[in-house]
Design a protein around this motif. Structure first.
Motif, PDB file in Angstrom:
ATOM      1  N   ASP A 139       0.721  -1.513  -0.260  1.00  0.00           N
ATOM      2  CA  ASP A 139      -0.075   0.196  -0.203  1.00  0.00           C
ATOM      3  C   ASP A 139       1.149   1.452   0.079  1.00  0.00           C
ATOM      4  N   ASN A 140       0.152   2.534  -0.456  1.00  0.00           N
ATOM      5  CA  ASN A 140       1.216   3.647  -0.110  1.00  0.00           C
ATOM      6  C   ASN A 140       1.500   4.188   0.927  1.00  0.00           C
ATOM      7  N   PHE A 141       2.352   4.494   2.018  1.00  0.00           N
ATOM      8  CA  PHE A 141       2.492   5.297   3.329  1.00  0.00           C
ATOM      9  C   PHE A 141       1.509   6.454   3.301  1.00  0.00           C
ATOM     10  N   ASN A 142       0.443   5.905   4.436  1.00  0.00           N
ATOM     11  CA  ASN A 142      -0.636   7.222   4.717  1.00  0.00           C
ATOM     12  C   ASN A 142      -0.070   8.208   5.700  1.00  0.00           C
ATOM     13  N   PRO A 143       0.013   9.160   5.458  1.00  0.00           N
ATOM     14  CA  PRO A 143       0.976   9.805   6.747  1.00  0.00           C
ATOM     15  C   PRO A 143       0.176  10.721   7.834  1.00  0.00           C
ATOM     16  N   ARG A 144      -1.472  10.153   7.874  1.00  0.00           N
ATOM     17  CA  ARG A 144      -2.395  10.313   8.739  1.00  0.00           C
ATOM     18  C   ARG A 144      -2.341   8.965   9.607  1.00  0.00           C
ATOM     19  N   CYS A 145      -2.612   7.902   8.853  1.00  0.00           N
ATOM     20  CA  CYS A 145      -2.113   6.667  10.199  1.00  0.00           C
ATOM     21  C   CYS A 145      -1.160   5.805   9.763  1.00  0.00           C
ATOM     22  N   ASP A 146       0.056   6.476   9.500  1.00  0.00           N
ATOM     23  CA  ASP A 146       1.135   5.709   9.267  1.00  0.00           C
ATOM     24  C   ASP A 146       2.502   5.838   9.741  1.00  0.00           C
ATOM     25  N   ALA A 147       2.416   7.550  10.341  1.00  0.00           N
ATOM     26  CA  ALA A 147       3.448   8.186  10.879  1.00  0.00           C
ATOM     27  C   ALA A 147       4.363   7.295  11.385  1.00  0.00           C
ATOM     28  N   ILE A 148       3.123   7.310  12.967  1.00  0.00           N
ATOM     29  CA  ILE A 148       3.439   6.588  14.428  1.00  0.00           C
ATOM     30  C   ILE A 148       4.066   5.262  14.363  1.00  0.00           C
ATOM     31  N   PRO A 149       2.957   4.031  13.981  1.00  0.00           N
ATOM     32  CA  PRO A 149       3.859   2.874  13.749  1.00  0.00           C
ATOM     33  C   PRO A 149       4.965   3.221  13.209  1.00  0.00           C
ATOM     34  N   VAL A 150       5.046   3.505  11.509  1.00  0.00           N
ATOM     35  CA  VAL A 150       6.548   3.409  11.024  1.00  0.00           C
ATOM     36  C   VAL A 150       7.809   4.448  11.833  1.00  0.00           C
ATOM     37  N   ALA A 151       7.863   5.157  12.450  1.00  0.00           N
ATOM     38  CA  ALA A 151       8.373   5.682  13.415  1.00  0.00           C
ATOM     39  C   ALA A 151       9.103   5.150  13.750  1.00  0.00           C
ATOM     40  N   ASN A 152       8.418   3.647  15.108  1.00  0.00           N
ATOM     41  CA  ASN A 152       8.543   3.338  16.086  1.00  0.00           C
ATOM     42  C   ASN A 152       9.092   2.206  15.665  1.00  0.00           C
ATOM     43  N   LEU A 153       8.823   1.392  14.032  1.00  0.00           N
ATOM     44  CA  LEU A 153       9.393   0.395  13.651  1.00  0.00           C
ATOM     45  C   LEU A 153      10.975   1.016  12.957  1.00  0.00           C
ATOM     46  N   LEU A 154      11.463   1.988  12.455  1.00  0.00           N
ATOM     47  CA  LEU A 154      12.589   2.624  12.087  1.00  0.00           C
ATOM     48  C   LEU A 154      13.552   2.617  13.052  1.00  0.00           C
ATOM     49  N   ALA A 155      12.891   3.247  14.830  1.00  0.00           N
ATOM     50  CA  ALA A 155      14.057   3.584  15.476  1.00  0.00           C
ATOM     51  C   ALA A 155      14.825   1.923  16.218  1.00  0.00           C
TER      52      ALA A 155
END
Length: 338
Positions: A139-155
């Protein structure tokens, strides 16, 4: 529990077998593997004895504790270093950080105590696949819904370096939303079909020509998500820029439990998106990436990336691959032995 008690609950030969299996993973040294197995034994026994006070050794096999278990740095130090002359609470804490960065444990600190959750290790558990495994979808990255969980993943990926604690999810989420507002085509996720949570993410960053010099400088100068500076060393090229020749793969990550099954799917998706980006940037020809986590080193080499310049400050380095070579690659064939 000290070293002697560990031997009583799970003998040395059993541990040696488990350690050998773990060492096949990139980034897992013998010392880290031994510490992880000791920790696993201790947490499992600690939990079992809560419900079965009369439980006697040995353990028949290693199994996952049903829940997370409290463990202080002092306890971890006794586990890791009771049979050696060195090792402190601080050293034990750093080892726990390493094990978490490798995806072997998860830690939760509530302000008073640390609780540790052992992650499934298929090499040791040899657990059969579930009847209805969770399916993932592109899926495309959704900045409204995906930013926080992706940020935790990348951290977790950036904190592998353990040189500081600057890879704060809040900062990463802010940067991801900013980048999505500038050019979102190169931002894609793998998300669970049941709860839609992203468990994989990549970011293909079209790089302005004036920023290309960064690819030839020390890699540590180009870290942004994990740095204390708010200034991004890279400028993004605007769609239609004839001078844009380079794409910076700023992130490419999948939760380790899904990596083997979805690696090829996600890489083939990146091929497709890069082809689409050539419409916006017709002169694209170079791919660069920073090798931050050793988990992906073998993958990058199998795809044809080669190391360019490294860093005297951190264990990160630049890798390069011609875009045409990547687009022409048969991903399945390239990764058949991975």
């Amino acid at each position: 529990m000290d070293f002697e008690e560990i031997n009583v609950w799970y003998c040395q030969s059993q541990r040696r077998t488990a350690v050998s299996l773990l060492m096949k993973r990139v980034g897992v040294t013998r010392t880290r593997a031994e510490c992880f197995i000791r920790l696993w034994i201790y947490l499992l026994v600690k939990q079992l004895q809560e419900n079965q006070p009369r439980l006697k050794p040995p353990l028949a096999k290693l199994e996952l504790p049903a829940t997370e278990v409290q463990c202080t740095h002092r306890e971890a130090a006794e586990l890791f270093y009771s049979d050696s002359d060195r090792g402190s609470d601080r050293a034990a804490g750093m080892m726990l950080d390493k094990l978490e960065a490798l995806g072997l444990i998860k830690k939760h600190f509530d302000g008073n105590t640390t609780a540790i959750e052992i992650q499934p290790v298929s090499e040791i558990l040899n657990v059969a696949e579930p009847q209805n495994p969770v399916q993932l979808q592109l899926d495309n990255f959704n900045p409204r819904c995906d930013a926080i969980p992706v940020a935790n993943l990348l951290a977790t990926n950036y904190n592998w370096m353990n040189r500081n604690t600057n890879a704060v999810p809040q900062k990463i989420a802010k940067i991801l939303r900013l980048l999505a507002s500038q050019y979102s085509k190169g931002m894609r996720v793998l998300r669970r079909s049941d709860n839609l949570n992203p468990v994989g993410f990549y970011l293909l960053y079209p790089t302005a020509s004036e920023s290309e010099v960064n690819f030839f400088n020390a890699p540590s100068k180009s870290l942004h998500l994990s740095s204390i500076s708010d200034i991004d060393p890279f400028n993004m090229a605007l769609s239609g820029d004839q001078n844009c020749q380079s794409v910076f793969i700023r992130s490419w990550m999948i939760d380790p439990q899904y990596l083997s099954e979805y690696r090829i799917t996600f890489l083939e998706d990146a091929q497709k998106v890069l082809g689409e980006m050539q419409t916006d940037f017709p002169n694209l020809c170079d791919l660069y990436t920073l090798m931050i986590h050793p988990m992906y080193e073998k993958q990058a080499l199998a795809l044809g990336f080669h190391k360019t310049n490294s860093d005297s400050q951190l264990s990160v380095y630049w890798m390069y691959l011609a875009l045409d070579r990547f687009l022409a690659l048969d991903i399945k064939e390239a990764l058949r032995n991975l």
